[in-house]
Design an enzyme around this catalytic site. Structure first.
Site, PDB file in Angstrom:
ATOM      1  N   ASP A 141      77.183 -14.603  98.817  1.00  0.00           N
ATOM      2  CA  ASP A 141      78.431 -14.294  97.879  1.00  0.00           C
ATOM      3  C   ASP A 141      78.419 -12.794  97.484  1.00  0.00           C
ATOM      4  O   ASP A 141      77.551 -12.112  97.274  1.00  0.00           O
ATOM      5  CB  ASP A 141      77.810 -15.134  96.596  1.00  0.00           C
ATOM      6  CG  ASP A 141      79.343 -15.153  95.483  1.00  0.00           C
ATOM      7  OD1 ASP A 141      80.125 -15.600  95.952  1.00  0.00           O
ATOM      8  OD2 ASP A 141      79.089 -14.504  94.562  1.00  0.00           O
ATOM      9  N   ASP A 153     114.151 -11.428  64.735  1.00  0.00           N
ATOM     10  CA  ASP A 153     112.937 -10.963  64.083  1.00  0.00           C
ATOM     11  C   ASP A 153     113.340 -10.443  62.724  1.00  0.00           C
ATOM     12  O   ASP A 153     114.461 -10.578  62.229  1.00  0.00           O
ATOM     13  CB  ASP A 153     112.415  -9.757  64.693  1.00  0.00           C
ATOM     14  CG  ASP A 153     110.830  -9.396  64.653  1.00  0.00           C
ATOM     15  OD1 ASP A 153     110.361  -9.711  63.546  1.00  0.00           O
ATOM     16  OD2 ASP A 153     110.156  -9.299  65.746  1.00  0.00           O
ATOM     17  N   GLY A 156     116.586 -12.365  60.664  1.00  0.00           N
ATOM     18  CA  GLY A 156     116.310 -13.545  60.026  1.00  0.00           C
ATOM     19  C   GLY A 156     114.852 -13.407  59.091  1.00  0.00           C
ATOM     20  O   GLY A 156     114.202 -12.932  59.633  1.00  0.00           O
TER      21      GLY A 156
END
Length: 614
Positions: free
Chosen positions: A88, A475, A501
């Site tokens: 590996d 935002d 908002g």
């Protein structure tokens, strides 16, 4: 041929390579080894965090691959192979393990991390010798690893993508193959070249010799000495002084072998009782020091001083940042070790990564985020114990503010504070925006509302990738007021609008739109339901909801970045990260289904769900 002493002993043995890699097959075939190929079915899902070292992970993976093949072959015909070879290969940058990329974006992420830096290529190898006794498979495992250091040149964007589009990175550890096109990326190699290709042949040969053709005892005495002979090569004068016969050369040789055998046995016993050295644990313990060193260099604006400048000596830099020469030099040396500075006889200079991310005025600067981490997150995390005990954020301890509404009470005290925080978020948003904008096919949507869109960095990227799209950034009024500071000029700017908002405001509604929300992780479930309810009310059937978060794995034990981010949410705002399953259950309660998940190239993940029902 190095293998010659053992080839004859292996010619009539059944040797199996537990790998489908054509590179490993070619390397072993060229060495004269005869073998058959049986690819392992072992699923490489070992927990990397449980290993003290990367090479320990590689060796264990190699062993499990080989054992899986040995057991499967034995169960199939009750005849074990004589030897199974497992391997590996992993690529590591620092402690980060880079295996095979899952897609092109993942390949880009890997190769970008390797650009201009030295990294380690480590192959773990397991040789499993098999036999059967009493209708049972017996195995004897020999393991080793080989590490090679490879340095990449600084890679341009064009070169990176040209290589990625060739398709070569997709089945290679670390995203490149040194034996083919990937060789053009490599500046230098220190160590075994074949190890980088995929298999450490030289070390493998030496291991085989130890297993099948170990040296004879008399060969152990053929030792070359340096300028000063070892003590036991001198005559034992005490024996002569006492009138006894002088020991012969053979007597000394036999005594030496006995001493060597005794020392080796004692050494083996010592090794068996010692636990593995906790390298990774110590690195974790000291990790906060690395962070603080980087924070300090950024606060002193070391990287700003060196941007587009000739190399400078430590003394000159120290005078400009009003610091001691000895302390500055140590800080610069550590930054060079981290890969952010180049050190030469002429002095210190920035690497490309430092120019990109660490200077305060760079287009992709993370300087603001680093300063926020140093001045806010650092102090909050020192109170992690209280956060864990109390289950809430710690702003009340650090800044004496109420914890109920962090953003109003802490982040938005003044226009200057708001602008600083927005600059902090803008750098991160720009880096992630391309990944988010290309994660899904958005051609079916004509408009979008970016909830919590802050500076509009994502909105700009969305319209760049989807020219037909109209995006509204939603935002808080205080944020929208300052968003103009971040808006680029150009024809696409008209496609992005801003709407202000409060948290309870109704979101902009479009017939064919998707909403983007990266604010869910800030809140507990009850508040999340309120947010999703408002989003659902603004969406018509067929509209999409795009969530951008850092996802935990379902069992909450493997996604280390997400788990750390979940702790971060607890300390900073009292929120948490969630798994895809948890998000899906939340979304389904508000009429969103058909949830798609995409793992982005950075630290974020994305989910796209479709609104159904009336």
């Amino acid at each position: 041929m190095v293998l010659f002493p053992v080839i004859g002993k292996l010619l009539h043995k059944r040797v199996v390579l537990a790998s489908a890699s054509p590179r490993r097959q070619e390397i072993l075939s060229n060495a004269g080894l005869r073998f058959e190929v049986v690819p392992s079915r072992f699923k490489e899902k070992l927990d990397k965090a449980s290993f003290a070292t990367p090479y320990g992970y590689a060796m264990e993976t190699a062993k499990q691959k080989a054992l899986e093949v040995a057991n499967r072959m034995y169960q199939k015909d009750l005849r074990a192979p004589d030897m199974v070879i497992g391997a590996d290969t992993i690529v590591t940058v620092g402690r980060l393990i880079l295996e095979k990329p899952v897609d092109k974006q993942d390949a880009y992420r890997m190769l970008s991390q390797l650009s201009g830096r030295e990294h380690s290529v480590c192959t773990g190898v397991a040789i499993v010798q098999c036999s059967s006794q009493d209708n049972k498979l017996d195995t004897r495992v020999s393991e080793f690893y080989e590490e090679t250091m490879v340095k990449f040149s600084e890679l341009s964007e064009d070169l990176l993508w040209e290589y990625i589009h060739s398709g070569e990175p997709m089945d290679k550890a670390g995203g490149y193959g040194i034996q083919a096109l990937g060789g053009m990326l490599v500046e230098s190699v220190h160590g075994d070249f074949l190890n980088v290709v995929g298999f450490p042949l030289n070390h493998f040969c030496k291991q085989l010799i130890q297993l099948y053709d170990p040296p004879r005892p008399e060969d152990l005495q053929r030792v070359k000495h340096g300028s000063i002979p070892a003590v036991d090569t001198f005559e034992d004068l005490s024996d002569v002084d006492e009138g006894g016969p002088a020991p012969t050369r053979r007597d000394k040789a036999e005594a030496g072998v006995a001493r060597d055998a005794t020392a080796e046995a004692e050494g083996n016993r010592t090794c068996e009782t010692l636990p593995p050295f906790p390298t990774r644990l110590l690195e974790l313990i000291n990790g906060f020091k690395t962070s603080k060193a980087l924070f300090t260099a950024c606060k002193l604006k070391v990287f700003d001083l060196l941007k587009d400048e000739a190399p400078q000596k430590a003394a000159g830099i120290a005078s400009k940042v009003d610091a001691s020469v000895c302390g500055t030099e140590r800080l610069l040396d550590f930054c060079a070790c981290l890969g952010f500075l180049e050190k030469s006889e002429q002095g210190y200079s920035n690497t490309e990564a430092a120019n990109l991310y660490l200077t305060s005025d760079g287009d992709w600067s993370l300087h603001g985020f680093i300063m926020y981490s140093s001045e806010v997150t650092w102090n909050l995390f020192t109170h992690l114990e209280f956060a864990v005990r109390e289950g809430r954020n710690q702003h009340h301890r650090v800044q004496g503010k109420k914890a109920e509404d962090v953003f109003q009470d802490v982040l938005y005290q003044s226009p200057e504070t708001r602008l600083w925080f927005m600059q902090t978020m803008h750098g991160l948003s720009k880096l992630n925006a391309r990944y988010i904008a290309t994660a899904f096919d958005l051609s079916g949507f004509s408009s979008a509302c970016d909830v919590g869109g802050c500076t509009g960095a994502l909105a700009q990227e969305l319209v760049r990738e989807n020219p037909h799209l109209q995006v509204t950034v939603f935002d808080l009024p205080e944020t929208i007021e300052l968003a103009a500071h971040f808006q680029p000029a150009g024809p696409q700017a008209a496609q992005v609008q801003f709407a202000a908002g409060e948290a309870s405001s109704r979101l902009p509604c479009c017939l064919t739109a998707f909403q983007r929300a990266q604010i869910i992780h800030d809140w507990p479930d009850d508040r999340v339901h309120e947010i999703l309810s408002r989003v659902a009310q603004s969406c018509k059937p067929g509209a999409g909801l795009l969530l951008v978060e850092t996802l935990l794995d379902e069992e909450k034990r493997e996604a280390r970045v997400a788990l750390l981010q979940s702790l971060n949410m607890l300390v900073q705002v009292g929120g948490r990260e969630r798994s895809p399953g948890e998000y899906q259950r939340l979304l389904e309660q508000h009429g969103f289904c058909q949830v798609q998940v995409a793992h982005l190239g950075g630290i974020l993940d994305a989910m796209l769900a479709t609104r159904v029902g009336p």
